[in-house]
Design an enzyme around this catalytic site. Structure first.
Site, PDB file in Angstrom:
ATOM      1  N   ARG A  64      -1.232   7.859  -8.902  1.00 18.98           N
ATOM      2  CA  ARG A  64       0.217   7.972  -9.078  1.00 18.98           C
ATOM      3  C   ARG A  64       0.698   7.317 -10.358  1.00 18.98           C
ATOM      4  NH1 ARG A  64       1.139   5.577  -3.480  1.00 18.98           N
ATOM      5  NH2 ARG A  64      -1.113   5.678  -3.291  1.00 18.98           N
ATOM      6  N   GLU A 101      -8.601  -4.296  -0.030  1.00 16.82           N
ATOM      7  CA  GLU A 101      -8.310  -5.056   1.196  1.00 16.82           C
ATOM      8  C   GLU A 101      -9.633  -5.467   1.867  1.00 16.82           C
ATOM      9  OE1 GLU A 101      -5.781  -2.923   3.806  1.00 16.82           O
ATOM     10  OE2 GLU A 101      -5.453  -4.638   5.140  1.00 16.82           O
TER      11      GLU A 101
END
Ligand SMILES: O=P(O)(O)OC[C@H]1O[C@H](OP(=O)(O)OP(=O)(O)O)[C@H](O)[C@@H]1O
Ligand SMILES: Nc1ncnc2[nH]cnc12
Length: 181
Positions: A64, A101
């Site tokens: 993005r 993560e």
């Protein structure tokens, strides 16, 4: 930025609960991008502090960050450099591991994309933990780039990414914040 504009921009982002997994509130910028006025205002606001200063390259983070970064590069009359996930770029690359993560991944940039001393703005749609942007800044600095700033439409401040980048000496510009993950 006026409070009205800040409110309108934030209202143009759609939230999808439990995507891509339970507990995540996914901040979907496609609705902002699809709104001609919001897209233009977001790009204008992000680059406002650097209007008139010399920027050699905008580096956008896959995927993005390519959309926002391309528009910003056009706006500041700079080149555009893609920073991609490992294995996607065709020419010789420099690589950098970055924290996810759970675990790590690798981002890459063409070895000759940026010359030493060039002034670069890093762009992505959103900063969360800052792991991706931290890796990108290390990659850019490895090539001798001066990272003038990092710009994101959305900050998730509870995850600490923007603070992490500021701790690396990089000015951070964001347009809105959302609490939580
Ligand atoms: O600050 P961080 O915790 O590193 O997270 C932010 C990154 O996560 C999202 O990308 P994602 O990894 O989902 O990849 P995509 O844009 O290719 O979908 C977002 O576009 C940032 O690049
Ligand atoms: N909550 C979120 N929404 C959209 N993209 C993200 N990337 C990391 N966290 C995200």
């Amino acid at each position: 930025m006026t409070p009205e504009l800040a409110h309108d921009l934030k209202a143009s982002v759609r939230t999808i609960p439990d995507y891509p997994k339970p507990g995540i509130m996914f901040r979907d910028i496609t609705t902002l991008l699809g709104d001609p006025r919001a897209f233009r205002r977001a790009v204008d606001e992000l680059v406002h502090p650097w209007a008139g200063s010399k920027i050699d390259k905008v580096a956008g983070i896959e995927a993005r960050g390519f959309i926002i970064g391309g528009a910003i590069a056009h706006q500041v009359s700079s080149g555009f450099v893609p920073i991609r996930k490992k294995g996607k770029l065709p020419h010789a690359c420099v690589s950098m591991s970055y924290a996810l993560e759970y675990g790590t991944d690798i981002i890459e940039m063409h070895v000759d994309a940026i010359a030493p001393g060039e002034r670069v703005i890093l762009v992505d749609d959103l900063i969360a933990t800052g792991g991706t942007a931290e890796g990108a800044i290390k990659l850019l600095r490895q090539t001798g780039a001066e990272v003038v700033a990092a710009c994101f439409i959305i900050d998730l401040p509870d995850l600490g990414g923007a603070a992490k980048l500021r701790g690396m000496g990089v000015p951070v510009r964001t347009l809105m914040e959302f609490g939580g993950h």
